[in-house]
Design a protein around this motif. Sequence first.
Motif, PDB file in Angstrom:
ATOM      1  N   LEU A  15      11.863 -23.014  21.418  1.00 14.53           N
ATOM      2  CA  LEU A  15      10.774 -23.008  20.441  1.00 14.53           C
ATOM      3  C   LEU A  15       9.418 -22.899  21.128  1.00 14.53           C
ATOM      4  CD1 LEU A  15       9.964 -23.389  17.435  1.00 14.53           C
ATOM      5  CD2 LEU A  15       9.715 -25.795  17.937  1.00 14.53           C
ATOM      6  N   ILE A  19       6.624 -19.945  20.707  1.00 15.99           N
ATOM      7  CA  ILE A  19       5.257 -20.156  20.243  1.00 15.99           C
ATOM      8  C   ILE A  19       4.253 -19.635  21.272  1.00 15.99           C
ATOM      9  CG2 ILE A  19       3.544 -21.933  19.682  1.00 15.99           C
ATOM     10  CD1 ILE A  19       5.688 -23.483  18.278  1.00 15.99           C
ATOM     11  N   PHE A  23       1.659 -15.760  21.195  1.00 15.41           N
ATOM     12  CA  PHE A  23       0.212 -15.578  21.281  1.00 15.41           C
ATOM     13  C   PHE A  23      -0.198 -14.779  22.506  1.00 15.41           C
ATOM     14  CE2 PHE A  23       0.694 -19.304  18.590  1.00 15.41           C
ATOM     15  CZ  PHE A  23      -0.095 -18.913  17.517  1.00 15.41           C
ATOM     16  N   ARG A 101       3.230 -10.524  15.259  1.00 14.56           N
ATOM     17  CA  ARG A 101       3.187 -11.939  15.630  1.00 14.56           C
ATOM     18  C   ARG A 101       3.952 -12.776  14.603  1.00 14.56           C
ATOM     19  NH1 ARG A 101      -2.076 -13.320  14.985  1.00 14.56           N
ATOM     20  NH2 ARG A 101      -2.751 -12.052  16.709  1.00 14.56           N
ATOM     21  N   ILE A 102       3.741 -12.465  13.324  1.00 14.02           N
ATOM     22  CA  ILE A 102       4.395 -13.267  12.279  1.00 14.02           C
ATOM     23  C   ILE A 102       5.908 -13.102  12.352  1.00 14.02           C
ATOM     24  CG2 ILE A 102       4.759 -13.420   9.783  1.00 14.02           C
ATOM     25  CD1 ILE A 102       1.791 -12.980   9.472  1.00 14.02           C
ATOM     26  N   LEU A 105       7.127 -14.972  15.571  1.00 17.64           N
ATOM     27  CA  LEU A 105       7.037 -16.443  15.490  1.00 17.64           C
ATOM     28  C   LEU A 105       7.992 -16.995  14.430  1.00 17.64           C
ATOM     29  CD1 LEU A 105       3.218 -17.170  15.724  1.00 17.64           C
ATOM     30  CD2 LEU A 105       4.969 -17.820  17.351  1.00 17.64           C
ATOM     31  N   PHE A 106       7.971 -16.347  13.261  1.00 17.97           N
ATOM     32  CA  PHE A 106       8.779 -16.874  12.164  1.00 17.97           C
ATOM     33  C   PHE A 106      10.263 -16.752  12.477  1.00 17.97           C
ATOM     34  CE2 PHE A 106       5.971 -17.228   8.182  1.00 17.97           C
ATOM     35  CZ  PHE A 106       4.933 -17.718   8.942  1.00 17.97           C
ATOM     36  N   ILE A 109      11.050 -19.523  14.845  1.00 15.41           N
ATOM     37  CA  ILE A 109      11.047 -20.877  14.270  1.00 15.41           C
ATOM     38  C   ILE A 109      12.230 -21.054  13.316  1.00 15.41           C
ATOM     39  CG2 ILE A 109       9.752 -22.478  12.822  1.00 15.41           C
ATOM     40  CD1 ILE A 109       7.212 -21.279  13.999  1.00 15.41           C
ATOM     41  N   ILE A 110      12.494 -20.023  12.490  1.00 21.06           N
ATOM     42  CA  ILE A 110      13.641 -20.128  11.576  1.00 21.06           C
ATOM     43  C   ILE A 110      14.928 -20.269  12.379  1.00 21.06           C
ATOM     44  CG2 ILE A 110      14.993 -18.881   9.845  1.00 21.06           C
ATOM     45  CD1 ILE A 110      12.339 -17.677   8.878  1.00 21.06           C
ATOM     46  N   PHE A 113      15.302 -23.829  13.697  1.00 20.03           N
ATOM     47  CA  PHE A 113      15.795 -24.819  12.736  1.00 20.03           C
ATOM     48  C   PHE A 113      17.230 -24.560  12.312  1.00 20.03           C
ATOM     49  CE2 PHE A 113      11.245 -25.729  12.015  1.00 20.03           C
ATOM     50  CZ  PHE A 113      11.302 -27.069  12.335  1.00 20.03           C
ATOM     51  N   ILE A 118      18.281 -31.415  12.002  1.00 17.63           N
ATOM     52  CA  ILE A 118      17.328 -32.513  12.160  1.00 17.63           C
ATOM     53  C   ILE A 118      18.086 -33.765  12.632  1.00 17.63           C
ATOM     54  CG2 ILE A 118      15.707 -33.965  10.918  1.00 17.63           C
ATOM     55  CD1 ILE A 118      14.588 -31.253  11.103  1.00 17.63           C
TER      56      ILE A 118
ATOM     57  N   ALA C  73      10.735 -26.439   8.281  1.00 13.32           N
ATOM     58  CA  ALA C  73      12.180 -26.212   8.339  1.00 13.32           C
ATOM     59  C   ALA C  73      12.728 -25.795   6.985  1.00 13.32           C
ATOM     60  CB  ALA C  73      12.897 -27.479   8.804  1.00 13.32           C
ATOM     61  N   PRO C  77       7.973 -21.396   7.802  1.00 10.34           N
ATOM     62  CA  PRO C  77       7.590 -21.779   9.166  1.00 10.34           C
ATOM     63  C   PRO C  77       6.082 -21.872   9.334  1.00 10.34           C
ATOM     64  CG  PRO C  77       9.211 -20.033   9.201  1.00 10.34           C
ATOM     65  CD  PRO C  77       8.801 -20.186   7.790  1.00 10.34           C
ATOM     66  N   PHE C  81       2.014 -24.509  11.647  1.00  7.32           N
ATOM     67  CA  PHE C  81       0.723 -24.219  12.257  1.00  7.32           C
ATOM     68  C   PHE C  81      -0.415 -24.923  11.534  1.00  7.32           C
ATOM     69  CE2 PHE C  81       3.565 -20.713  13.167  1.00  7.32           C
ATOM     70  CZ  PHE C  81       3.521 -20.730  14.541  1.00  7.32           C
ATOM     71  N   TYR C 129      -6.543 -16.167  11.679  1.00 10.04           N
ATOM     72  CA  TYR C 129      -5.992 -15.572  12.891  1.00 10.04           C
ATOM     73  C   TYR C 129      -4.512 -15.248  12.724  1.00 10.04           C
ATOM     74  CZ  TYR C 129      -4.617 -14.942  17.713  1.00 10.04           C
ATOM     75  OH  TYR C 129      -4.097 -14.426  18.862  1.00 10.04           O
TER      76      TYR C 129
END
Lengths: 242, 277, 203
Positions: A15, A19, A23, A101-102, A105-106, A109-110, A113, A118, C73, C77, C81, C129
């Motif tokens: 992760l 991240i 960037f 980027r989206i 990153l997404f 992150i998805i 998880f 958790i 989660a 996501p 941020f 951004y």
Amino acid sequence: MIRYLPHPVPTVSFLLCIIISGFILTTGVKYLLSVLLLLFFAFHINGKKILLTILKIVIPLCIAIGLFMTFIYPETERWVTIGGMRLSHEGLTAAGDMTSRIIFLFTGIIAFFNLITIQRLGSYLYQKNLPVWLVFILINGLKFVDRFRAKLNEIHFYQQIRGMPLENVWQKWRATVKILIPLLYVMIEESSNRAIALEMRGFTATAQRTALQPDIQTTTDKLITFVFFGFIILLLVFGFIV
Amino acid sequence: MIQVKKFSCIDEFGSPVIVDASFTVHNTDRVAILSRSQESSTILCHALAGILHRTHPLHKIEGSIFYNDRSIEEIDSHERTNSIVYVLPNSDMLISGVKDTVFGEIALSLELIGVEPNVIRARVSHILQQLDIERLADRDPDNLSGGERHKVALASMIIRRPDVLILDNPSMFLDVTGVTNLLNILRNYEGTIIIADPNPYIWSGLSNRFIVIENEHIEVFNSAKTLIGALGNQIIPLELPSWTGLYLKLRDTLELNDEIDSTHCLPALRAVSGALP
Amino acid sequence: MMNISEYLRTNITPPVFSLMTVGVAVNLGMGQVVALLKIPLYLDSLGTVVVAALCGILPAIITGIISNLLASAVFSPAMMFFIPTMLVIAILAGIFAKKGGFLHWWKAVLSGVFVGICAAIVSAPISAYLFGGITLAGTDFLVLYFRATGQELLQAVLYQGLASDPVDKGITFLLAYAILSKMPRNLLLRFPGYHHLQPRNQP
């Protein structure tokens, strides 16, 4: 199908890696990596779930951003015409940058998880001697949301029976208050009873905790962590030099 | 040893809940708290567990309760919960959900107080066996039925083996075998047990002392015999459903006259409800 | 000097962390309430504000961070941020609660509006951004409008935030006030921040 469900440490390093590189890397590389990530997860246990979530969340967002950027970009100096439409060149570049980027990153992150539950993360933190209440909140947060929803539907049902018009602002405010006060009362009352129960179970104990099943990392886990951290260091070094 | 000295509790509207209670609970005592009102027995339980001032902050509390000659409210939470454990009637609260198996959930109680892993395994297996819930060991505590959850919750509390175990309404969610198993565990328990339950005759075989709360006043009986005697001779106007029911049934079946004598009553009670001391 | 674990042990007592879990659940569950009543607001920091009022700043911060982590989660996501925004809300709500911000409804609204302005300022750069101001919510039209009038992206997002956040947070604080003022005293007394919720002349 890849049956490997990793240890929390490599997963968290994954992760971090996502991240930080989100960037630093350039647009093209990020698109490429996203496709590779998606391909990797397509063959994973939760592959279908990950792909569906991305389709549902990321794609609409990217389309909206793309449209927004290409049509409304006041700083435009160069225009390009694609299929008869006059689009902003700067807008397209910015949209490409942002969407890459989206997506990157997404996806990361998805995937994170879905790679780790958790519960698993919480039990690792528990073994690393983090305060037990923190683990309790982390694990029970989502479980309590279900209770919250169940109670909410119940109270909403009864308030509707009593009559709860929603036509103007004042009625909506009344309805919100009428639902939230009993809802929070029930939740807070329950939580203070739970506090007694948890205190009695020894959540306030000061003794050094023991662990029934010590969490052991396999060589693969260690290797993966090492690779990710190496990648992060490389990125940071080259990112700042270039 | 818990000493209650002139303990009174008045609720926030000014009506008394318990007035002027004084009694002593010795080590290895098995005390049953009998009351018609659930509230007063719960308040007494909270007071004995040292949490009354937090659970009922608006109640006016007088008198004092000592645990081993220390005022119970001055003992720090972590120290107090090591020796006095209060088990809530609502079993849902007792399962923390931190672990994803029943075995882990019960073991958590011991992990938190730093017991060695080998000892934990042995003790958890033992209590699972005693409560007859071994088949649940690998299940997720969130996917249990109400009765199963209650048994797991009881196990996770009893396993801590505190010096004083206070059970509030433990039979609420238990089936008959559950009650029998719990009775067997409590019989061999090394420590004080205090049980508040509206079904007193379940615990009559276990208890050697009875605290009866009637109209805010407390009366202590040192054996089942004296309690039955008091019931029979109407010394206390107790109208607890199970006791009276049992008493009337006995009177009818044995064709006893109204001035029942406890010596007649006891053998019959033994026959009806199992062993009495 | 108390060390950290001692500090946490005396401050994060069972009632506090139990309430923090409820706070997380409220934060995450408010989406459902809003959808059910068709309110055009988020109200997704209500849990944090309630925890801040009843328990103080540190519990509110932890509640906020964990809510946003869990929200990223389950919902989107993107929530991950926006942890800094939640931090600002938690800290300011805690400070206002201590200064008596929940004693009158107008004080609650004023502190909510102020918190909303701060939240908008913090979240604008993140939103601009990362997402170009697009959050797939109704307020996107405001960004579009401000952009179309020739504003820079960051400015447009900030204006959009300033137009919607103070209202949202003001109502969140007002709701928190309405809820807390209706709760029975014997329940609220179990939490450490209770005395900030009562006027001083009352017992």
